[in-house]
Scaffold this active site. Structure first.
Site, PDB file in Angstrom:
ATOM      1  N   SER A 152      -3.420  -0.617  -0.772  1.00 28.27           N
ATOM      2  CA  SER A 152      -3.944  -1.061  -0.324  1.00 28.27           C
ATOM      3  C   SER A 152      -3.223  -1.987   0.464  1.00 28.27           C
ATOM      4  O   SER A 152      -3.886  -3.250   1.604  1.00 28.27           O
ATOM      5  CB  SER A 152      -4.353  -2.093  -1.557  1.00 28.27           C
ATOM      6  OG  SER A 152      -3.025  -2.199  -2.053  1.00 28.27           O
ATOM      7  N   ASP A 208      -1.328 -12.365  -7.335  1.00 28.14           N
ATOM      8  CA  ASP A 208      -1.509 -11.772  -6.187  1.00 28.14           C
ATOM      9  C   ASP A 208      -0.714 -11.747  -5.483  1.00 28.14           C
ATOM     10  O   ASP A 208      -0.699 -12.413  -4.617  1.00 28.14           O
ATOM     11  CB  ASP A 208      -2.600 -11.314  -5.830  1.00 28.14           C
ATOM     12  CG  ASP A 208      -2.532  -9.509  -4.797  1.00 28.14           C
ATOM     13  OD1 ASP A 208      -0.719  -9.101  -4.931  1.00 28.14           O
ATOM     14  OD2 ASP A 208      -3.604  -9.785  -4.198  1.00 28.14           O
ATOM     15  N   HIS A 232      -0.132  -7.729  -2.508  1.00 26.38           N
ATOM     16  CA  HIS A 232      -1.310  -8.194  -0.819  1.00 26.38           C
ATOM     17  C   HIS A 232      -0.486  -9.752  -0.204  1.00 26.38           C
ATOM     18  O   HIS A 232      -0.049 -10.243  -0.560  1.00 26.38           O
ATOM     19  CB  HIS A 232      -2.053  -8.178  -1.610  1.00 26.38           C
ATOM     20  CG  HIS A 232      -2.461  -7.149  -1.546  1.00 26.38           C
ATOM     21  ND1 HIS A 232      -2.249  -6.790  -3.399  1.00 26.38           N
ATOM     22  CD2 HIS A 232      -2.638  -5.377  -1.329  1.00 26.38           C
ATOM     23  CE1 HIS A 232      -3.059  -6.300  -3.690  1.00 26.38           C
ATOM     24  NE2 HIS A 232      -2.817  -4.990  -2.442  1.00 26.38           N
TER      25      HIS A 232
END
Length: 602
Positions: free
Chosen positions: A323, A566, A569
């Protein structure tokens, strides 16, 4: 007789005396007349030479007498005449007109070699305005090598063509930057040198040398410009630009604030997945979008979207990995899409609007007949299932088989691989009854060894299936995480971070897995370019989505929003944009190397 002789002698003596007096008078008048005639002829001859350009330009005698050492051969006749009289009458009270300096007929443009070369493309702001680490273009006056102007060379790599600029209404030159049909003009009183590439026209301005408060000087003529273009100066300039990048460690540097970023307005790109769209998810601050990466030994060229699309014309650029590579892929699609006027000509091939759960996606740029694609493969080797003893299925990771979609992208023109984050998860890090080779399942295998085996399988596949004459291969390194107080699944946080790390002592140790990767790549036959972004991302603890990872929180997330963050990312716009800027620089380097090889072969 004696008396007559005496009288004759007296008369003759008087006559001779009279004649002598007459001749003396005549001699004096002739001399004066001759002198006047000579002076008149000399003045007429002097004026003729002074006002006859074809004559004085070819007469070395005239040049030596009527031109002072500091005056160029192109000085006006009035200046020459004044110089003449001043040389003969140094104490004269007549004022001497000093001519304005002019460029000699053959203007010398030099681009000194330096590894500290400034690269600026349209819209880039140079934070080092003092001129440090900048390429210099110097115009020398006459033969005395007096520097009259220094400018920063602003251009991507390409053929440099020197051309003249038009006169502005204010008496200066127009500094013109042409970018995607938009022309921006700024007036500078100086000699303009336009540096032209295939896809953008960039102008650097050299100021004229002022004389006694006047705006005297001369501009480069179109004939001179055409003579200069394609010559040794342009070639040397290109070599200097590329040499700076090729001999620079791009990944050793720092982040600097730059208000000219991001490449696209926050919230303007509908292609960003929700988990990366911090702006739409309500993040209130925006400084994380306004930083650029600056290597210590050189400057990165700003990503020129139109130029990159031209490089990609008719080609496939494919990202394969986890990702974090999807993060980079979405960043590049948004950067390139923003530069396209007709957005309807940029679309996902299968009509998809979300990409988080999809195995692959491809964006088409119709006007350029190119695609920017993503294939999901967190490990680069194949995830597997085998029957368990109780009839259920057991998940394993086949360290000896490349991932399933490899045949779909092996003929692509540019491939960017990555893997790393999934090797830190509990199942892979423990390595118990999970790793498989052939029919053998390891009861326990160290994750570093498993990582080495998987990368060896990937490397062998690349060597066997990739044609290096057609395909450029890149591997993007590990992207740093910044969980504080726990891990991604145990309450780790980063929501209160708004500034990058500035003290290197707070950076993490280099991941051992990346040293494994470097060792594997050294043993490959196929050249692979390593995008070692680990250190540059370690500074950016401020740029993760943190609590701004989604809009609609679950009831549990609403009760404890800080528990669900998160910190792996990156927000978009943000840090992955700089990864793509580095990728762009690497493509320029590869293109330059290929051109050099072709020239050597010819």
């Amino acid at each position: 007789m004696a008396d007559a002789t005496k009288n004759l002698s007296r008369g003759g003596g008087n006559l001779i005396s009279d004649l002598r007096s007459s001749f003396s008078l005549l001699r004096t008048r002739s001399t004066v007349a001759f002198a006047y005639c000579f002076m008149f002829a000399f003045v007429v001859f002097t004026l003729f030479l002074a006002f006859n350009p074809s004559g004085n330009s070819s007469s070395p005698w005239f040049n030596n007498i009527f031109t002072s050492p500091s005056t160029s051969s192109d000085s006006s006749s009035g200046s020459q005449f004044s110089s003449f009289f001043s040389s003969f009458f140094p104490n004269s009270s007549q004022p001497v007109n000093t001519p304005a300096p002019s460029l000699q007929t053959k203007t010398n443009l030099t681009l000194p070699r330096s590894q500290n070369t400034t690269f600026q493309l349209p819209g880039e702001k140079n934070e080092e305005s003092s001129g440090k680490n900048q390429s210099q273009v110097t115009v020398y006056e006459n033969s005395r090598s007096n520097q009259t102007g220094i400018t920063t060379l602003q251009t991507p790599v390409g053929n440099l063509n020197i051309s003249s600029s038009s006169q502005s209404s204010s008496g200066g030159k127009k500094d013109t930057v042409k970018e995607e049909g938009v022309v921006r003009n700024t007036t500078n009183k100086g000699v303009a040198v336009a540096v032209k590439t295939t896809n953008s026209n960039l102008t650097a301005t050299l100021p004229k040398k002022q004389n006694n408060g006047t705006s005297g000087g001369s501009s480069l003529s179109k004939k001179q410009s055409n003579r200069t273009s394609g010559g040794s100066s342009a070639k040397q300039g290109k070599e200097n630009l590329m040499g700076s990048l090729m001999h620079c460690n791009i990944f050793d540097g720092r982040w600097v604030k730059d208000d000219s970023y991001p490449f696209y307005p926050p919230g303007s790109c509908p292609l960003i997945d929700e988990q990366f769209n911090c702006f739409l998810n309500g993040r209130p601050d925006g400084d994380y979008q306004k930083h650029k990466w600056k290597p210590k030994g050189c400057n990165l060229p700003r990503l020129n979207e139109s130029n990159l699309l031209e490089l990609l014309r008719g080609k496939r650029l494919v990202f394969i990995g986890d990702s974090l590579n999807r993060n980079m892929w979405e960043s590049l699609v948004c950067i390139l899409r923003n530069s396209v006027k007709d957005k309807s000509k940029v679309f996902e091939a299968a009509g998809r609007r979300e990409f988080r759960t999809e195995g692959s996606s491809s964006f088409i740029f119709k006007d350029y007949n190119c695609s920017v694609e993503f294939f999901r493969s967190p490990f680069l080797v194949q995830e597997w299932e085998i029957p368990d003893t109780n009839g259920s299925k057991k998940e394993t990771l086949r360290l000896d088989i490349i991932e399933r979609s490899s045949d779909q992208y092996k003929s692509a023109d540019i491939i960017v691989f990555n893997t790393g984050h999934w090797w830190t998860h509990e199942k892979t890090s423990k390595g118990k009854d999970y790793y498989q080779e052939g029919s053998h399942i390891y009861e326990e295998l160290d994750v570093a060894e498993a990582f080495r085996k998987a990368l060896t399988t990937w490397a062998r596949w690349v060597d066997a299936n990739i044609n290096p004459n057609k395909t450029l291969v890149f591997f993007r390194g590990y992207s740093a995480s910044h969980f504080s107080g726990g891990q991604w699944n145990s309450g780790g946080q980063c929501d209160n971070e708004t500034d990058p790390i500035k003290n290197e002592t707070y950076l993490s140790a280099y991941p051992p897995k990346m040293r494994v990767l470097e060792k594997v790549m050294k043993g490959m036959k196929t050249p692979v370019s390593y995008l070692n972004i680990t250190r540059m991302t370690d500074y950016r603890k401020d740029a993760h989505p943190s609590i701004y990872r989604k809009q609609n929180l679950s009831e549990e997330e609403k009760r404890s929003p800080l528990r669900y963050q998160d910190c792996s990312h990156w927000c978009l716009p943000g840090v992955p944009d700089s990864w793509n800027e580095i990728l762009y620089a690497q493509l320029l380097i590869k293109l330059n190397q290929k051109q050099q090889q072709q020239q050597q072969q010819q």
